[in-house]
Design a protein around this motif. Structure first.
Motif, PDB file in Angstrom:
ATOM      1  N   UNK A 107      40.313  48.692  56.173  1.00 18.53           N
ATOM      2  CA  UNK A 107      39.208  48.721  55.202  1.00 18.53           C
ATOM      3  C   UNK A 107      37.969  49.474  55.686  1.00 18.53           C
ATOM      4  N   UNK A 108      38.095  50.769  55.955  1.00 14.36           N
ATOM      5  CA  UNK A 108      36.937  51.548  56.409  1.00 14.36           C
ATOM      6  C   UNK A 108      35.908  51.749  55.288  1.00 14.36           C
ATOM      7  N   UNK A 109      34.688  52.038  55.694  1.00  9.55           N
ATOM      8  CA  UNK A 109      33.638  52.331  54.724  1.00  9.55           C
ATOM      9  C   UNK A 109      33.917  53.710  54.133  1.00  9.55           C
ATOM     10  N   UNK A 110      33.918  53.805  52.791  1.00  7.20           N
ATOM     11  CA  UNK A 110      34.128  55.092  52.136  1.00  7.20           C
ATOM     12  C   UNK A 110      33.609  55.022  50.711  1.00  7.20           C
ATOM     13  N   UNK A 111      33.295  56.184  50.184  1.00  7.86           N
ATOM     14  CA  UNK A 111      32.846  56.251  48.790  1.00  7.86           C
ATOM     15  C   UNK A 111      34.056  56.542  47.915  1.00  7.86           C
ATOM     16  N   UNK A 112      34.290  55.698  46.937  1.00  7.34           N
ATOM     17  CA  UNK A 112      35.407  55.927  46.011  1.00  7.34           C
ATOM     18  C   UNK A 112      34.980  56.933  44.938  1.00  7.34           C
ATOM     19  N   UNK A 149      34.864  34.085  40.405  1.00  6.74           N
ATOM     20  CA  UNK A 149      34.621  32.699  39.966  1.00  6.74           C
ATOM     21  C   UNK A 149      33.272  32.154  40.414  1.00  6.74           C
ATOM     22  N   UNK A 150      32.189  32.838  40.065  1.00 11.56           N
ATOM     23  CA  UNK A 150      30.873  32.324  40.454  1.00 11.56           C
ATOM     24  C   UNK A 150      30.547  31.073  39.642  1.00 11.56           C
ATOM     25  N   UNK A 151      29.618  30.240  40.090  1.00 14.11           N
ATOM     26  CA  UNK A 151      29.227  29.055  39.317  1.00 14.11           C
ATOM     27  C   UNK A 151      28.863  29.439  37.878  1.00 14.11           C
ATOM     28  N   UNK A 152      29.106  28.541  36.933  1.00 10.83           N
ATOM     29  CA  UNK A 152      28.907  28.822  35.508  1.00 10.83           C
ATOM     30  C   UNK A 152      27.477  29.208  35.128  1.00 10.83           C
ATOM     31  N   UNK A 153      26.521  28.852  35.986  1.00 12.90           N
ATOM     32  CA  UNK A 153      25.125  29.178  35.662  1.00 12.90           C
ATOM     33  C   UNK A 153      24.839  30.684  35.777  1.00 12.90           C
ATOM     34  N   UNK A 154      25.765  31.432  36.402  1.00 14.86           N
ATOM     35  CA  UNK A 154      25.580  32.875  36.552  1.00 14.86           C
ATOM     36  C   UNK A 154      26.329  33.654  35.472  1.00 14.86           C
ATOM     37  N   UNK A 155      25.836  34.875  35.187  1.00 16.14           N
ATOM     38  CA  UNK A 155      26.453  35.736  34.182  1.00 16.14           C
ATOM     39  C   UNK A 155      27.344  36.805  34.819  1.00 16.14           C
ATOM     40  N   UNK A 156      27.693  36.594  36.075  1.00 18.38           N
ATOM     41  CA  UNK A 156      28.536  37.556  36.759  1.00 18.38           C
ATOM     42  C   UNK A 156      28.306  37.507  38.255  1.00 18.38           C
ATOM     43  N   UNK A 157      28.675  38.583  38.936  1.00 19.38           N
ATOM     44  CA  UNK A 157      28.532  38.626  40.389  1.00 19.38           C
ATOM     45  C   UNK A 157      28.134  40.011  40.876  1.00 19.38           C
ATOM     46  N   UNK A 158      27.516  40.038  42.041  1.00 19.66           N
ATOM     47  CA  UNK A 158      27.109  41.299  42.664  1.00 19.66           C
ATOM     48  C   UNK A 158      27.383  41.167  44.162  1.00 19.66           C
ATOM     49  N   UNK A 159      28.294  41.967  44.665  1.00 18.77           N
ATOM     50  CA  UNK A 159      28.651  41.913  46.076  1.00 18.77           C
ATOM     51  C   UNK A 159      28.362  43.251  46.740  1.00 18.77           C
ATOM     52  N   UNK A 160      27.840  43.213  47.957  1.00 16.97           N
ATOM     53  CA  UNK A 160      27.658  44.450  48.699  1.00 16.97           C
ATOM     54  C   UNK A 160      28.275  44.312  50.079  1.00 16.97           C
ATOM     55  N   UNK A 161      28.785  45.437  50.581  1.00 16.24           N
ATOM     56  CA  UNK A 161      29.440  45.408  51.878  1.00 16.24           C
ATOM     57  C   UNK A 161      29.968  46.780  52.244  1.00 16.24           C
ATOM     58  N   UNK A 162      31.199  46.817  52.786  1.00 18.62           N
ATOM     59  CA  UNK A 162      31.777  48.085  53.234  1.00 18.62           C
ATOM     60  C   UNK A 162      33.029  48.475  52.440  1.00 18.62           C
TER      61      UNK A 162
END
Length: 218
Positions: free
Chosen positions: A183-188, A110-123
Motif C-alpha cells: 500500500x504505497x502512497x500514490x495519486x490515483x 459504518x460511522x455513528x448515525x449522528x454523522x452524514x458520512x465519513x472523511x478519512x485521510x492517510x496514504x
C-alpha cells in the motif's frame, strides 16, 4: 417531510505535513462527517511499541484497536518524529495492516448515525480503504513548505528540534511512504490534486467545498 441527506464518503491521500489533516477536519466539521486520521492509528501503535521497548503483544494490540476511542488519537506525543518514523516501519507489517484496515473500513462505511458520512485521510485511502469514495483528493505541497509546517507545529509543542532535522525526517518519510511494497502512497487517476504550498487553510477548504457542493447539489 425532510429529505434525507446523502451519505458522503471523502477519501484523502497525502505525504506527511501537506495539510491534509487540517483540511479533512474542516471538511468533516462543515459536512458533519466522521473524521479519521488513519496515520494516527499507526502512530498510536508505534507509541505503544516505543513505551514497551519494542515488544508488541498482538492479542493486546487487537483488543486495543477494537476498543479504540478516537479521542486517544489526539495525544500530542503522536506528533514526534520518533513515533512517525516508527509508524512508517510498523505500517509494513501485514498482520498490523490487516487489523488497522478492518477498523478503517468500519469507520468509513459504518460511522455513528449522528454523522452524514465519513472523511478519512492517510496514504492508501483512495484505492485501498475507500475505493468507491464519492470524493477523492491527493493533497500535497513543496517539501520545504511541509518541513516548515511540521517544524512550527513541533515548536509550538515546545519540542527541541532543528528545521534541518525535520526536513531530513520528512524526506525519509516520503521515501518510505512512496516506495513501500505494501500500500504505497500514490495519486490515483480519479483523485483531484490539491497543492497547498501557496494556499491558506481557508483557501484550501473553499476549493474543496466548491468541488463537493457542485456534486451533492446536483
Amino acid at each position: 417531510m425532510n429529505k434525507k441527506k446523502k451519505f458522503i464518503k471523502v477519501a484523502i491521500d497525502s505525504p506527511a505535513a501537506a495539510g491534509a489533516g487540517t483540511l479533512a477536519k474542516s471538511i468533516s466539521k462543515y459536512y458533519n462527517l466522521l473524521y479519521l486520521d488513519t496515520g494516527k492509528i499507526y502512530r498510536l501503535i508505534a507509541l505503544i511499541k516505543i513505551r514497551k521497548k519494542n515488544k508488541l503483544n498482538f492479542k493486546f494490540l487487537k483488543k486495543k484497536i477494537k476498543k479504540l476511542n478516537l479521542k486517544n488519537l489526539q495525544n500530542k506525543e503522536l506528533l514526534s518524529d520518533e513515533v512517525g518514523n516508527e509508524a512508517s516501519k510498523i505500517s509494513k507489517n501485514k498482520n498490523i495492516r490487516k487489523l488497522v484496515h478492518s477498523f478503517q473500513v468500519n469507520c468509513a462505511y459504518n460511522p455513528p448515525k449522528k454523522f452524514d458520512g465519513s472523511c478519512l485521510d492517510g496514504r492508501d485511502i483512495t484505492y485501498k480503504i475507500v475505493p468507491d469514495a464519492d470524493f477523492k483528493f491527493f493533497v500535497t505541497a513543496n517539501i520545504r513548505v511541509r518541513a516548515k509546517r511540521r517544524f512550527s507545529e513541533l515548536k509550538k509543542l515546545k519540542k527541541k528540534i532543528s528545521y534541518s532535522t525535520v526536513l531530513k525526517s520528512i524526506i525519509k518519510r516520503d521515501k518510505s511512504d512512496y516506495n513501500r511494497r505494501i500500500s504505497p502512497l500514490k495519486k490515483t487517476k480519479d483523485s483531484i490534486l490539491i497543492n497547498t504550498s501557496n494556499l491558506t487553510k481557508r483557501a484550501c477548504f473553499l476549493k474543496i467545498k466548491k468541488i463537493i457542493d457542485r456534486k451533492i447539489k446536483n
